[in-house]
Design a protein around this motif. Structure first.
Motif, PDB file in Angstrom:
ATOM      1  N   GLU A  95       0.842  -1.192   0.000  1.00 35.89           N
ATOM      2  CA  GLU A  95       0.000   0.000   0.000  1.00 35.89           C
ATOM      3  C   GLU A  95       0.881   1.247   0.000  1.00 35.89           C
ATOM      4  OE1 GLU A  95      -3.324   2.310   2.804  1.00 35.89           O
ATOM      5  OE2 GLU A  95      -2.471   0.387   3.436  1.00 35.89           O
ATOM      6  N   GLU A  96       0.623   2.134  -0.936  1.00 33.25           N
ATOM      7  CA  GLU A  96       1.388   3.381  -0.962  1.00 33.25           C
ATOM      8  C   GLU A  96       0.989   4.262   0.213  1.00 33.25           C
ATOM      9  OE1 GLU A  96       1.924   7.343  -3.711  1.00 33.25           O
ATOM     10  OE2 GLU A  96       1.513   5.440  -4.736  1.00 33.25           O
ATOM     11  N   LYS A  97       2.011   4.810   0.902  1.00 31.62           N
ATOM     12  CA  LYS A  97       1.765   5.606   2.107  1.00 31.62           C
ATOM     13  C   LYS A  97       2.178   7.063   1.952  1.00 31.62           C
ATOM     14  CE  LYS A  97       0.384   3.855   5.315  1.00 31.62           C
ATOM     15  NZ  LYS A  97      -1.003   3.514   5.714  1.00 31.62           N
ATOM     16  N   GLY A  98       2.497   7.479   0.733  1.00 33.77           N
ATOM     17  CA  GLY A  98       2.796   8.894   0.501  1.00 33.77           C
ATOM     18  C   GLY A  98       4.279   9.160   0.320  1.00 33.77           C
ATOM     19  N   ILE A  99       4.666  10.412   0.559  1.00 35.06           N
ATOM     20  CA  ILE A  99       6.045  10.861   0.356  1.00 35.06           C
ATOM     21  C   ILE A  99       6.824  10.731   1.665  1.00 35.06           C
ATOM     22  CG2 ILE A  99       7.536  12.755  -0.357  1.00 35.06           C
ATOM     23  CD1 ILE A  99       5.785  11.695  -2.586  1.00 35.06           C
ATOM     24  N   ALA A 100       7.900   9.940   1.636  1.00 34.31           N
ATOM     25  CA  ALA A 100       8.742   9.786   2.829  1.00 34.31           C
ATOM     26  C   ALA A 100       9.749  10.918   2.942  1.00 34.31           C
ATOM     27  CB  ALA A 100       9.474   8.450   2.789  1.00 34.31           C
ATOM     28  N   TYR A 101      10.261  11.356   1.792  1.00 29.76           N
ATOM     29  CA  TYR A 101      11.220  12.478   1.768  1.00 29.76           C
ATOM     30  C   TYR A 101      10.781  13.456   0.698  1.00 29.76           C
ATOM     31  CZ  TYR A 101      15.381  15.249   0.929  1.00 29.76           C
ATOM     32  OH  TYR A 101      16.247  16.301   0.766  1.00 29.76           O
ATOM     33  N   ASP A 102      10.601  14.719   1.113  1.00 31.01           N
ATOM     34  CA  ASP A 102      10.181  15.787   0.210  1.00 31.01           C
ATOM     35  C   ASP A 102      11.213  16.902   0.278  1.00 31.01           C
ATOM     36  OD1 ASP A 102       9.017  17.928  -1.127  1.00 31.01           O
ATOM     37  OD2 ASP A 102       7.000  17.484  -0.401  1.00 31.01           O
ATOM     38  N   SER A 107      23.557  11.996   0.264  1.00 29.13           N
ATOM     39  CA  SER A 107      23.076  12.696   1.441  1.00 29.13           C
ATOM     40  C   SER A 107      22.471  11.691   2.407  1.00 29.13           C
ATOM     41  CB  SER A 107      22.011  13.713   1.031  1.00 29.13           C
ATOM     42  OG  SER A 107      22.114  14.891   1.781  1.00 29.13           O
ATOM     43  N   VAL A 108      22.354  12.104   3.678  1.00 31.52           N
ATOM     44  CA  VAL A 108      21.689  11.300   4.704  1.00 31.52           C
ATOM     45  C   VAL A 108      20.581  12.132   5.330  1.00 31.52           C
ATOM     46  CG1 VAL A 108      21.922  10.191   6.956  1.00 31.52           C
ATOM     47  CG2 VAL A 108      23.675   9.840   5.222  1.00 31.52           C
ATOM     48  N   ALA A 109      19.374  11.557   5.399  1.00 34.39           N
ATOM     49  CA  ALA A 109      18.233  12.194   6.055  1.00 34.39           C
ATOM     50  C   ALA A 109      17.744  11.281   7.176  1.00 34.39           C
ATOM     51  CB  ALA A 109      17.108  12.446   5.043  1.00 34.39           C
ATOM     52  N   PHE A 121      11.344  12.418   6.429  1.00 31.75           N
ATOM     53  CA  PHE A 121      12.789  12.419   6.625  1.00 31.75           C
ATOM     54  C   PHE A 121      13.325  13.833   6.403  1.00 31.75           C
ATOM     55  CE2 PHE A 121      12.030   7.970   6.084  1.00 31.75           C
ATOM     56  CZ  PHE A 121      13.037   7.333   6.798  1.00 31.75           C
ATOM     57  N   GLU A 122      14.246  14.237   7.288  1.00 30.83           N
ATOM     58  CA  GLU A 122      14.858  15.560   7.197  1.00 30.83           C
ATOM     59  C   GLU A 122      16.358  15.405   7.016  1.00 30.83           C
ATOM     60  OE1 GLU A 122      13.785  17.805  10.627  1.00 30.83           O
ATOM     61  OE2 GLU A 122      11.628  17.776  10.172  1.00 30.83           O
ATOM     62  N   ASP A 123      16.910  16.227   6.118  1.00 28.00           N
ATOM     63  CA  ASP A 123      18.343  16.149   5.834  1.00 28.00           C
ATOM     64  C   ASP A 123      19.166  16.352   7.093  1.00 28.00           C
ATOM     65  OD1 ASP A 123      18.332  15.560   3.110  1.00 28.00           O
ATOM     66  OD2 ASP A 123      18.062  17.665   2.561  1.00 28.00           O
ATOM     67  N   GLU A 124      20.117  15.430   7.291  1.00 27.34           N
ATOM     68  CA  GLU A 124      21.027  15.496   8.429  1.00 27.34           C
ATOM     69  C   GLU A 124      22.424  15.913   8.000  1.00 27.34           C
ATOM     70  OE1 GLU A 124      22.072  14.710  12.610  1.00 27.34           O
ATOM     71  OE2 GLU A 124      20.207  15.083  11.532  1.00 27.34           O
ATOM     72  N   SER A 125      22.878  15.339   6.893  1.00 29.21           N
ATOM     73  CA  SER A 125      24.210  15.649   6.375  1.00 29.21           C
ATOM     74  C   SER A 125      24.147  15.553   4.857  1.00 29.21           C
ATOM     75  CB  SER A 125      25.247  14.668   6.932  1.00 29.21           C
ATOM     76  OG  SER A 125      26.535  14.967   6.443  1.00 29.21           O
ATOM     77  N   THR A 126      24.355  16.662   4.188  1.00 25.60           N
ATOM     78  CA  THR A 126      24.082  16.711   2.753  1.00 25.60           C
ATOM     79  C   THR A 126      25.311  16.510   1.870  1.00 25.60           C
ATOM     80  OG1 THR A 126      24.293  19.119   2.750  1.00 25.60           O
ATOM     81  CG2 THR A 126      22.091  18.211   3.091  1.00 25.60           C
ATOM     82  N   GLU A 127      26.458  16.292   2.456  1.00 28.28           N
ATOM     83  CA  GLU A 127      27.642  16.009   1.639  1.00 28.28           C
ATOM     84  C   GLU A 127      28.508  15.011   2.403  1.00 28.28           C
ATOM     85  OE1 GLU A 127      31.061  18.272  -1.025  1.00 28.28           O
ATOM     86  OE2 GLU A 127      29.917  19.398   0.435  1.00 28.28           O
ATOM     87  N   ILE A 128      28.116  13.728   2.319  1.00 25.71           N
ATOM     88  CA  ILE A 128      28.815  12.669   3.044  1.00 25.71           C
ATOM     89  C   ILE A 128      30.237  12.506   2.532  1.00 25.71           C
ATOM     90  CG2 ILE A 128      28.782  10.209   3.629  1.00 25.71           C
ATOM     91  CD1 ILE A 128      26.603  11.880   4.920  1.00 25.71           C
ATOM     92  N   ILE A 129      30.412  12.641   1.222  1.00 25.46           N
ATOM     93  CA  ILE A 129      31.722  12.490   0.599  1.00 25.46           C
ATOM     94  C   ILE A 129      32.159  13.843   0.060  1.00 25.46           C
ATOM     95  CG2 ILE A 129      32.997  11.318  -1.235  1.00 25.46           C
ATOM     96  CD1 ILE A 129      30.708   9.192  -1.092  1.00 25.46           C
ATOM     97  N   GLU A 130      33.391  14.223   0.368  1.00 20.15           N
ATOM     98  CA  GLU A 130      33.905  15.498  -0.140  1.00 20.15           C
ATOM     99  C   GLU A 130      33.819  15.492  -1.653  1.00 20.15           C
ATOM    100  OE1 GLU A 130      37.978  18.216   0.016  1.00 20.15           O
ATOM    101  OE2 GLU A 130      37.714  16.526   1.392  1.00 20.15           O
ATOM    102  N   GLN A 131      33.160  16.488  -2.198  1.00 20.95           N
ATOM    103  CA  GLN A 131      32.771  16.461  -3.604  1.00 20.95           C
ATOM    104  C   GLN A 131      33.930  16.712  -4.551  1.00 20.95           C
ATOM    105  OE1 GLN A 131      29.598  15.578  -3.501  1.00 20.95           O
ATOM    106  NE2 GLN A 131      29.497  15.136  -5.672  1.00 20.95           N
ATOM    107  N   SER A 132      34.247  15.694  -5.338  1.00 21.90           N
ATOM    108  CA  SER A 132      35.216  15.833  -6.430  1.00 21.90           C
ATOM    109  C   SER A 132      34.806  14.843  -7.508  1.00 21.90           C
ATOM    110  CB  SER A 132      36.633  15.544  -5.945  1.00 21.90           C
ATOM    111  OG  SER A 132      36.731  14.242  -5.411  1.00 21.90           O
ATOM    112  N   GLY A 133      33.634  15.078  -8.077  1.00 20.37           N
ATOM    113  CA  GLY A 133      33.040  14.155  -9.028  1.00 20.37           C
ATOM    114  C   GLY A 133      31.600  13.884  -8.648  1.00 20.37           C
ATOM    115  N   SER A 134      31.025  12.822  -9.182  1.00 20.89           N
ATOM    116  CA  SER A 134      29.647  12.446  -8.902  1.00 20.89           C
ATOM    117  C   SER A 134      29.612  11.124  -8.149  1.00 20.89           C
ATOM    118  CB  SER A 134      28.843  12.301 -10.201  1.00 20.89           C
ATOM    119  OG  SER A 134      28.453  13.569 -10.707  1.00 20.89           O
ATOM    120  N   TYR A 135      28.749  11.065  -7.114  1.00 13.31           N
ATOM    121  CA  TYR A 135      28.650   9.885  -6.267  1.00 13.31           C
ATOM    122  C   TYR A 135      27.188   9.488  -6.085  1.00 13.31           C
ATOM    123  CZ  TYR A 135      33.469  11.128  -5.214  1.00 13.31           C
ATOM    124  OH  TYR A 135      34.798  11.428  -5.332  1.00 13.31           O
TER     125      TYR A 135
END
Length: 339
Positions: free
Chosen positions: A76-83, A124-126, A135-149
């Protein structure tokens, strides 16, 4: 002796589920694909308090939907978990992909990837108090950005150490003139807000079935299962919108490798005679009996025209003489047992 004491037939959408109840067990009969949802991908199932929750690539422009089930078959669909529009600090522009959720220290942690303002993909981690969210964002850059992950997967070792397995995406990762997706691992801090140490490369395309002749090559969708002291790293290879998208695995004595790919790969691949195209990006969950393992994966909704429109399938998985076996892809009637 005849143990069956009752038969109940339940109709849900276009599916028929048979519940056979006896003194010792209950059996749920189903056919793939399950749940009836389309236009999803990368299905991940969390079991919490005798209830199953499924998260998937589903609202790629802004977030993720969640489905709920008591039997792994009837969803059963329960809606949006992360918006993303409801986040205090909105950082992403779209391409919300591959959510995974774990229960950890009394809360629920979602890893996901999305595209940032610079055009790269980042993980990211929420966090939420409820598996349904929000779910609410907790840490939006887990890996130091130097490319795409992409495709962040958290595995908690028996001693409590968390590890993040992730993919350096081929969109920006060029190796020897080719775009290559590679799987890495790093330990995480106890709060699951960042990775620690230096990245360890675990897997990259190097088996014939992984499309080694193409200018774009993929090893992605990591998922780790520990069995009998060994670590089994499941992954997907080839383009997600092709019929050849498939699942393989590699084995190690340690969560940080080195991992050796199985010679029998791929262990889950197309069966066009059954109408199955592109089975891949799997997770693993435990069945209703509390013991049986099931591989959860997507297949193309329209196998004759593979695309991002996908559905969810579930098949039994087990370890036989140290090898990982998925009994699929299936389209015939299958059973799950409840104890």
């Amino acid at each position: 002796m005849i143990l069956v004491s009752a038969v109940v037939v339940v109709m849900a959408a276009s599916l028929v589920f048979y519940f056979f109840m006896d003194r010792e067990s209950e059996t749920v009969t189903y056919k793939n694909p399950v749940g009836g949802m389309t236009n999803i991908g990368d299905p991940f199932i969390l079991e919490s308090n005798d209830t199953y929750y499924m998260y998937a690539t589903s609202e790629a422009s802004y977030g993720f939907r969640v489905w709920q089930s008591d039997n792994l078959v009837d969803w059963e669909e329960k809606g949006i978990a992360y918006d993303h529009y409801k986040q205090e600090n909105r950082w992403a522009t779209g391409d919300f992909w591959a959510p995974e959720v774990i229960s950890y220290k009394g809360k629920y942690y979602m890893t996901y990837s999305a595209r940032n303002d610079a055009g790269s993909l980042q993980i990211s981690v929420a966090v939420s108090d409820d598996p349904l969210g929000p779910f609410e964002d907790e840490s939006t850059e887990i890996i130091e950005q130097s490319g795409s992950y992409i495709d962040g997967h958290i595995f908690i070792e028996d001693d409590g150490t968390p590890y993040l397995y992730y993919v350096k995406d081929c969109s920006e990762n060029i190796q020897d003139g080719k775009h290559v997706s590679q799987i890495f691992v790093q330990p995480m801090d106890e709060g699951l807000t960042k990775v620690l140490g230096t990245p360890t490369l675990l897997l990259q395309p190097d088996q014939d079935w992984e499309g080694l002749q193409g200018d774009y090559q993929w090893n992605e969708g990591p998922f780790v299962v520990k069995n009998d002291g060994k670590y089994y790293l499941m992954y997907s290879a080839n383009y997600y919108a092709s019929e050849d998208y498939s699942v393989g695995y590699a084995v190690s004595d340690k969560p940080t490798g080195p991992f050796v790919k199985a010679s029998e790969n791929p262990i889950l691949s197309k069966d066009l005679d059954k109408g199955v195209s592109g089975p891949g990006h799997n997770s693993v969950t435990t069945g209703l009996d509390g013991e049986t393992l099931y591989a959860v994966y997507h297949i193309h909704t329209h196998p004759e025209v593979p695309s991002g429109d996908r559905q969810m399938s579930i098949d039994k998985m087990e370890f036989i003489d140290g090898k990982l076996k998925v009994h699929g892809p299936s389209r015939e009637e299958r059973e799950m047992t409840v104890e």
